[in-house]
Design an enzyme around this catalytic site. Structure first.
Site, short mmCIF file in Angstrom:
data_model
loop_
_atom_site.label_atom_id
_atom_site.label_comp_id
_atom_site.label_asym_id
_atom_site.label_seq_id
_atom_site.Cartn_x
_atom_site.Cartn_y
_atom_site.Cartn_z
N ASP A 67 -5.27 -23.98 48.04
CA ASP A 67 -5.08 -22.84 48.96
C ASP A 67 -5.94 -21.68 48.38
O ASP A 67 -6.86 -22.03 47.72
CB ASP A 67 -3.67 -22.47 48.78
N HIS A 122 -9.36 -21.81 49.28
CA HIS A 122 -9.44 -21.07 50.70
C HIS A 122 -10.21 -19.86 50.37
O HIS A 122 -9.95 -18.86 51.22
CB HIS A 122 -7.95 -20.88 51.23
#
Ligand SMILES: *[C@@H]1O[C@H](CO)[C@@H](O)[C@H](O)[C@H]1NC(C)=O
Ligand SMILES: *[C@@H]1O[C@H](CO)[C@@H](O)[C@H](O)[C@H]1NC(C)=O
Ligand SMILES: *[C@@H]1O[C@H](CO)[C@@H](O)[C@H](O)[C@H]1NC(C)=O
Length: 413
Positions: free
Chosen positions: A240, A263
């Site tokens: 993430d 991310h």
């Protein structure tokens, strides 16, 4: 009974005299007291007057990788926390540890010296109903956590059951003040690896944060409600955000960050469920992104209020990043489509400076700002993004009128 008691008595007296003498003679002779004394005495005499050393093994920790050492950690913390300055040492062994809270305030400063590996219990019943935390430092001031050791969240079992169960944050620093975390590895977190929550005065340096790119919700470093924090010289690759900065955070610096997989570095999401959110004074300086889904991102939900302001992204390299530069004021991360709403979290005074590299998608710059609250004060200076493998990339710009300085490519038309 009586004679037994008096024997005990005499024993106690002899031991006291022994301690008195040994401590006296050690002070007088300035000898290394470690040689002959039992461990308890050694602990208090080992280091300088203001700091006592506490070895986790002296509290019964086994470090065999299979026996849960949570009780030993509890006991050691309790003593360290009530000393007027303590170093808590975790030797170079392999410790299994169930969820634990190291609670403050403590009497003095504490250094948590992690030389070994601390692995999380995978027994879900250990985590209780709430199950939100593995290791939490709560309300501790003047804490240093360091030592080159490893926190391993043993996350696989949580990732596999991702949607069905609560997943614990691996390392949480809650309500802390003057915190240093440095030279540590944090890996395979159940979800977020390290969270700084309502802290002030944090230096996080030389952290290596890793879990597979496919592991769900495993943010690297999460900053929430925290002021004056510097994250530096850290390598983060997770499933993430490498770094996520959310509501209530102010004066956040991230420098010399390597990010990927993951991310990217995100401010937000902010304003979900019509909430008010404020983030200001964020600088990301010298970062290198490789193969991430985003580079530098600001994301806010429609219907929120508050602002994300005074933000700088500078001296950044991107390698094959899907959305290198992105502001999304229409962020919507839910199954049903988000409805159109008038209010929005303002995005203003954002500077992008010296950013170069490659975009894995055609759109290297995406500014999807709100129709009712457009992005304000956006500046781009010296931007050079190409499509991965050659060719030019594009910019997609809605409700924004950025100022370009120097060579900016691509640019909003
Ligand atoms: C405790 O830590 C604080 C903050 O790092 C520092 O300013 C202070 O000098 C330390 N105190 C002692 C007794 O070491
Ligand atoms: C950034 O990362 C890429 C890919 O890992 C590497 O080739 C490059 O040398 C790095 N740049 C810097 C400045 O370290
Ligand atoms: C911007 O956000 C709106 C609302 O969510 C969406 O419909 C649109 O596709 C987005 N535009 C781009 C270019 O992504």
């Amino acid at each position: 009974m009586d004679s037994k008691r008096s024997v005990l008595h005499i024993h106690a007296i002899i031991i006291s005299i022994f301690f008195l003498f040994s401590s006296l003679c050690c002070r007088l002779l300035q000898e290394d007291p470690r040689v002959h004394l039992p461990s308890r005495a050694r602990r208090s005499l080992l280091s300088s007057a203001s700091t006592s050393n506490f070895d986790i093994d002296d509290f019964g920790a086994q470090g065999d990788g299979s026996h849960d050492d949570v009780r030993a950690f509890h006991k050691a913390w309790k003593e360290a926390c009530s000393a007027t300055g303590a170093a808590l040492v975790v030797p170079k062994k392999n410790y299994l540890l169930g969820p634990i809270t190291f609670a403050g305030p403590c009497q003095g400063n504490i250094t948590f010296q992690i030389n070994g590996i601390i692995r999380a219990s995978t027994d879900q019943s250990d985590y209780g109903e709430d199950g939100r935390h593995w290791i939490m430092f709560d309300g501790v001031q003047n804490l240093v956590v360091q030592g080159g050791g490893t926190f391993d969240g043993n996350g696989l079992i949580w990732w596999q059951n991702s949607c069905k169960i609560n997943k614990a944050l691996a390392l949480t620093f809650n309500n802390c003040e003057n915190l240093i975390t440095q030279n540590l590895k944090i890996q395979n977190a159940q979800q977020i690896h390290v969270s700084f929550d309502k802290c002030s005065g944090v230096r996080a340096a030389d952290l290596q944060v890793t879990s597979p790119g496919s592991s769900p919700n495993t943010d690297g470093i999460h900053v929430t409600g925290t002021q004056n924090i510097q994250i530096s010289s850290s390598i983060i690759g997770t499933g993430d955000d490498c770094i996520s900065i959310v509501d209530g955070s102010q004066n956040v610096q991230a420098m010399d960050i390597t990010c990927g997989p993951g991310h990217g570095i995100s401010i937000g999401s902010l304003g979900s469920g019509n909430s008010e959110a404020h983030v200001s004074g964020v600088t990301v300086n010298r970062a290198n992104f490789s193969g991430t889904t985003n580079g530098v991102r600001i994301k806010t939900w429609q219907g929120g209020s508050g602002s994300a302001s005074n933000i700088k992204f500078q001296n950044i390299e991107m390698h094959d990043v899907s959305n290198p530069i992105i502001i999304d004021q229409n962020y919507c991360d839910q199954d049903e489509p988000c409805k159109q709403q008038k209010s929005a979290v303002e995005v203003k005074n954002v500077m992008y400076q010296n950013i170069k590299g490659t975009s894995a998608s055609d759109v290297a710059i995406e500014f999807n700002c709100s129709q009712s609250v457009p992005c304000e004060g956006i500046v781009l200076q010296n931007i050079n993004m190409q499509r991965t493998g050659g060719g030019s990339a594009t910019a997609s710009c809605n409700n924004i009128d950025p100022k370009n300085i120097g060579a900016v490519s691509p640019r909003c038309s």
